[in-house]
Design a protein around this motif. Structure first.
Motif, PDB file in Angstrom:
ATOM      1  N   LYS A 121      20.304   2.065  28.324  1.00  0.00           N
ATOM      2  CA  LYS A 121      21.777   1.260  27.141  1.00  0.00           C
ATOM      3  C   LYS A 121      21.837   0.183  28.462  1.00  0.00           C
ATOM      4  CE  LYS A 121      23.514   4.399  24.710  1.00  0.00           C
ATOM      5  NZ  LYS A 121      24.171   4.234  23.454  1.00  0.00           N
ATOM      6  N   ARG A 281      28.164   7.949  19.906  1.00  0.00           N
ATOM      7  CA  ARG A 281      29.056   6.635  21.393  1.00  0.00           C
ATOM      8  C   ARG A 281      29.441   6.996  21.704  1.00  0.00           C
ATOM      9  NH1 ARG A 281      28.340   0.541  19.280  1.00  0.00           N
ATOM     10  NH2 ARG A 281      25.975   0.105  18.746  1.00  0.00           N
ATOM     11  N   LYS A 282      30.698   7.578  21.028  1.00  0.00           N
ATOM     12  CA  LYS A 282      32.075   8.485  22.008  1.00  0.00           C
ATOM     13  C   LYS A 282      31.734   8.694  22.484  1.00  0.00           C
ATOM     14  CE  LYS A 282      35.752   6.311  18.914  1.00  0.00           C
ATOM     15  NZ  LYS A 282      36.952   6.749  17.535  1.00  0.00           N
ATOM     16  N   LEU A 283      30.724  10.219  21.981  1.00  0.00           N
ATOM     17  CA  LEU A 283      30.639  11.417  22.700  1.00  0.00           C
ATOM     18  C   LEU A 283      29.995  11.318  24.046  1.00  0.00           C
ATOM     19  CD1 LEU A 283      30.585  14.994  22.673  1.00  0.00           C
ATOM     20  CD2 LEU A 283      28.505  14.700  21.657  1.00  0.00           C
ATOM     21  N   ASN A 284      29.158   9.654  24.131  1.00  0.00           N
ATOM     22  CA  ASN A 284      28.306   9.878  25.268  1.00  0.00           C
ATOM     23  C   ASN A 284      28.706   9.097  26.124  1.00  0.00           C
ATOM     24  OD1 ASN A 284      25.894  10.134  23.868  1.00  0.00           O
ATOM     25  ND2 ASN A 284      25.865   8.560  23.227  1.00  0.00           N
ATOM     26  N   SER A 285      29.953   8.335  25.656  1.00  0.00           N
ATOM     27  CA  SER A 285      30.998   7.728  26.442  1.00  0.00           C
ATOM     28  C   SER A 285      31.853   8.313  27.710  1.00  0.00           C
ATOM     29  CB  SER A 285      31.726   7.120  25.832  1.00  0.00           C
ATOM     30  OG  SER A 285      32.427   6.474  27.098  1.00  0.00           O
ATOM     31  N   ILE A 286      32.091   9.659  26.663  1.00  0.00           N
ATOM     32  CA  ILE A 286      32.966  11.160  27.409  1.00  0.00           C
ATOM     33  C   ILE A 286      31.868  12.111  28.323  1.00  0.00           C
ATOM     34  CG2 ILE A 286      34.214  12.444  27.346  1.00  0.00           C
ATOM     35  CD1 ILE A 286      35.166  11.975  24.332  1.00  0.00           C
ATOM     36  N   LYS A 289      31.759   9.293  31.736  1.00  0.00           N
ATOM     37  CA  LYS A 289      32.671   9.026  32.483  1.00  0.00           C
ATOM     38  C   LYS A 289      32.509  10.529  33.293  1.00  0.00           C
ATOM     39  CE  LYS A 289      35.217   6.092  29.707  1.00  0.00           C
ATOM     40  NZ  LYS A 289      36.282   5.847  28.789  1.00  0.00           N
TER      41      LYS A 289
END
Length: 298
Positions: A121, A281-286, A289
């Motif tokens: 990324k 994208r959202k799942l990877n961000s979670i 974190k």
């Protein structure tokens, strides 16, 4: 000597029994005579057959060998079949035979190491706040492509000039390795770009499946049925076949077909990296974190 009437009757009965016994014995003797005639006929026929066998020149030679040369007989039974091999594409040694598998393994593992030590990324900063997905994807991948080609060059030079494997077409060997590295880095990079650490795990799983099922250590025909169904979809299969063509000699259009098959990994990589990455994208961000909070993983 005087006999009573009862004694004479008993004598007559015994005489009759004796006569009956003689009569039955006569019948049995006739049957035995017929059976002996049949046996005599069979023995005569067998004698003729044996005489015919003895008169056969080849049979006499076999009998002579069996009687006078027992060493040849034992040697024949030890190796009843004499195999004659005709090598069409001879390979000098075992190392050259296994070079396609271990070189393909090295290229895949090298690509896997790259995504483990370099982030896929692009971290946002002022100059890139308006960058698009395809710009970030291709711009970042260029680093992986260049490093993958450097790894490939080192691996090929090591095979050819350090290990000194047999290779009939050195340039084609390098070309197959370069194309394989291109396909491997694109596929592994896309998996990691779209799914993060889950993508890295998928790349490891694919590696394990290829090691077991691509026919590198055992012929595909002796593998379990499941591997025989999936091996044609594994990149290792075509990389190793292209290497074999370079090492042993070219056969028809096999080399070209292998490179074209490897090229099919590129549109798959683009599909994963440019399209499947968006909904994840959202799942990877979670997940990222969550890893940061643990403090155990970078």
């Amino acid at each position: 000597v005087q006999f009573g009437s009862s004694g004479i009757e008993k004598a007559n009965i015994r005489m009759q029994d004796y006569l009956q016994l003689l009569e039955s014995g006569k019948t049995d003797i006739k049957k035995l005579k017929k059976a002996l005639k049949k046996v005599d006929q069979k023995l005569a026929a067998l004698e003729k057959d044996v005489a015919g066998i003895r008169s056969n020149k080849k049979i006499r030679q076999v009998l002579s060998v069996l009687q006078n040369e027992p060493e040849k007989v034992s040697e024949f039974f030890a190796t009843p079949v004499d195999l004659q091999k005709t090598e069409v594409y001879p390979i000098e040694n075992y190392g050259s035979q296994m070079a396609p598998f271990y070189t393909a393994l090295s290229l895949w593992f090298g690509s896997l190491i790259l995504v483990a030590i370099i982030h896929t990324k692009v971290h946002p900063f002022k100059e890139l706040h308006n960058s698009r997905l395809h710009q970030e994807y291709f711009g970042r991948y260029f680093i992986f492509f260049v490093l993958g080609q450097i790894q490939t060059l080192v691996c090929v030079l090591g095979d050819l000039f350090f290990l000194e494997i047999q290779c009939e077409h050195k340039f084609l060997f390098w070309l197959a390795a370069a194309m394989s590295s291109f396909a491997y880095t694109a596929l592994i990079y896309s998996l990691t770009y779209a799914f993060g650490n889950v993508g890295e795990a998928c790349a490891v799983i694919i590696l394990v499946i290829q090691v077991a099922g691509a026919g590198g250590t055992f012929p595909k025909e002796v593998l379990p049925a499941a591997y025989q169904m999936v091996y044609r979809f594994l990149p290792f299969t075509y990389t190793m076949d292209a290497f074999k063509e370079s090492i042993g000699g070219l056969y028809g259009n096999t080399y070209r077909d292998c490179l074209l098959s490897l090229a099919t990994c590129l549109p798959v990589a683009l599909l994963i990296g440019l399209f499947l990455s968006v909904p994840f994208r959202k799942l990877n961000s979670i997940i990222e974190k969550s890893k940061e909070r643990t403090g155990l993983m970078i």
